[in-house]
Design a protein around this motif. Structure first.
Motif, short mmCIF file in Angstrom:
data_model
loop_
_atom_site.label_atom_id
_atom_site.label_comp_id
_atom_site.label_asym_id
_atom_site.label_seq_id
_atom_site.Cartn_x
_atom_site.Cartn_y
_atom_site.Cartn_z
N TYR A 176 1.12 -1.27 -0.11
CA TYR A 176 -0.11 0.41 -0.02
C TYR A 176 0.99 1.13 0.23
CZ TYR A 176 -4.23 -3.03 1.45
OH TYR A 176 -4.56 -4.02 2.00
N SER A 177 0.42 2.29 -0.39
CA SER A 177 0.70 3.86 -0.09
C SER A 177 0.59 4.53 0.84
CB SER A 177 0.50 4.49 -1.80
OG SER A 177 -1.21 5.19 -1.12
N SER A 178 1.29 5.45 1.40
CA SER A 178 0.85 6.27 2.23
C SER A 178 -0.81 6.66 2.06
CB SER A 178 1.37 7.35 2.59
OG SER A 178 1.31 9.00 1.53
N ILE A 179 -1.16 7.01 3.23
CA ILE A 179 -3.03 7.66 2.86
C ILE A 179 -3.33 9.10 2.79
CG2 ILE A 179 -5.09 7.64 3.58
CD1 ILE A 179 -4.32 5.01 5.55
N LYS A 180 -3.92 9.36 2.08
CA LYS A 180 -4.02 10.81 1.17
C LYS A 180 -5.40 11.52 1.91
CE LYS A 180 0.33 11.09 -0.34
NZ LYS A 180 1.09 11.86 0.86
N MET A 181 -5.74 12.30 2.32
CA MET A 181 -7.14 12.95 2.52
C MET A 181 -7.59 13.99 1.35
SD MET A 181 -8.22 14.34 6.09
CE MET A 181 -7.35 15.92 5.84
N VAL A 182 -8.78 13.86 1.21
CA VAL A 182 -9.58 14.64 0.16
C VAL A 182 -10.80 15.13 0.51
CG1 VAL A 182 -10.39 14.81 -2.40
CG2 VAL A 182 -8.40 13.45 -1.64
N THR A 183 -11.05 16.59 0.74
CA THR A 183 -12.16 17.46 1.19
C THR A 183 -13.03 17.45 -0.55
OG1 THR A 183 -11.20 17.85 3.43
CG2 THR A 183 -13.08 19.18 2.41
N ILE A 184 -14.50 16.98 0.39
CA ILE A 184 -15.24 17.51 -1.36
C ILE A 184 -16.65 18.24 -0.71
CG2 ILE A 184 -17.03 16.20 -2.69
CD1 ILE A 184 -13.83 15.68 -3.77
N GLY A 185 -16.94 19.12 -1.32
CA GLY A 185 -17.85 20.40 -0.23
C GLY A 185 -17.38 20.65 0.61
N GLU A 186 -19.01 21.73 1.35
CA GLU A 186 -18.49 22.38 2.15
C GLU A 186 -19.08 22.05 3.33
OE1 GLU A 186 -17.65 25.42 1.88
OE2 GLU A 186 -16.85 25.19 0.05
N LYS A 187 -18.97 20.21 3.56
CA LYS A 187 -19.26 19.95 4.70
C LYS A 187 -19.03 20.43 5.41
CE LYS A 187 -22.35 16.56 3.84
NZ LYS A 187 -22.65 15.74 4.62
N SER A 188 -18.65 19.88 6.71
CA SER A 188 -17.46 19.84 7.69
C SER A 188 -16.33 19.90 7.99
CB SER A 188 -18.32 19.43 9.07
OG SER A 188 -19.49 19.68 9.70
N GLY A 189 -15.38 20.20 8.52
CA GLY A 189 -13.34 19.97 8.41
C GLY A 189 -12.86 20.13 9.45
N PHE A 190 -12.02 19.79 9.61
CA PHE A 190 -11.54 19.73 10.66
C PHE A 190 -9.74 20.04 10.59
CE2 PHE A 190 -15.05 17.11 11.36
CZ PHE A 190 -15.85 17.60 12.17
N THR A 191 -8.73 20.63 11.56
CA THR A 191 -8.16 20.99 11.89
C THR A 191 -7.65 21.26 13.68
OG1 THR A 191 -7.59 22.34 9.82
CG2 THR A 191 -6.38 21.95 11.33
N PHE A 192 -6.22 19.88 13.50
CA PHE A 192 -6.00 20.05 14.97
C PHE A 192 -4.03 20.68 15.07
CE2 PHE A 192 -8.16 16.11 14.48
CZ PHE A 192 -9.05 16.01 15.63
N PHE A 193 -4.84 21.81 15.82
CA PHE A 193 -3.66 22.39 16.15
C PHE A 193 -3.15 22.74 17.77
CE2 PHE A 193 -7.35 25.55 15.92
CZ PHE A 193 -6.47 25.84 16.51
#
Length: 169
Positions: free
Chosen positions: A74-91
């Protein structure tokens, strides 16, 4: 309306095919498309495929390469966001005190669950947020809740989930 995946090989030995897989939780993957490999090649080859019916919100993709004898990697996992749904960023990540969660387009509540690397639930909380605001920040005082270590944090709101590895120093 679609997700395009592209990859390049420098060398192929007994390569039967590639499979693009997707997941809504980065754990349980399903096949999206299969692309035939070159078998054996010493030339640089470029490939691409399309997910014509992507999931709304955050989706995780990975590439699976399968040999003629059935062995695969397997390759590494990549994340894609579609549309204007909820999104999250941890910092910040890593953090030594507070873990902040930036939430885009939340519903009235956001559920946060933190697991240790053995999969044990260490923390769970539902936070009330103002759904009229396009962005909200949730602060979790991680230093007083958890010992130093690596954790998997799962946040969900509005039918969208996000999972991310977080380091607490």
């Amino acid at each position: 309306s679609q997700v395009k995946t592209r990859w390049v090989t420098e060398l192929e030995i007994d390569n039967a095919y590639f499979t693009i897989e997707r997941s809504s939780d980065a754990l349980n993957f399903e096949e999206v498309v299969r692309v035939e490999g070159a078998g054996n090649s010493t030339q640089t080859l470029s490939y691409e495929s399309f997910d014509n019916s992507p999931l709304p919100g955050v989706t995780y993709y990975r590439l699976k390469q399968t040999d003629f004898d059935g062995q695969f990697s397997y390759s590494s996992i990549k994340m894609v966001t579609i549309g204007e749904k909820s999104g999250f960023t941890f910092f910040p990540n890593p953090t030594d005190n507070e873990l902040n969660l930036n939430v885009t387009n939340p519903s009235n509540e956001v559920k946060v669950v933190i697991y240790d690397m053995a999969g044990r639930q260490m923390f769970a909380q539902i936070y009330a947020v103002d759904s009229e605001r396009s962005k909200s920040v949730i602060s979790i005082n991680a230093k007083y809740l958890l010992p130093t270590g690596i954790y998997m944090v799962n946040a969900s709101s509005n039918g969208v989930e996000h999972r991310e590895r977080v380091v607490l120093k």
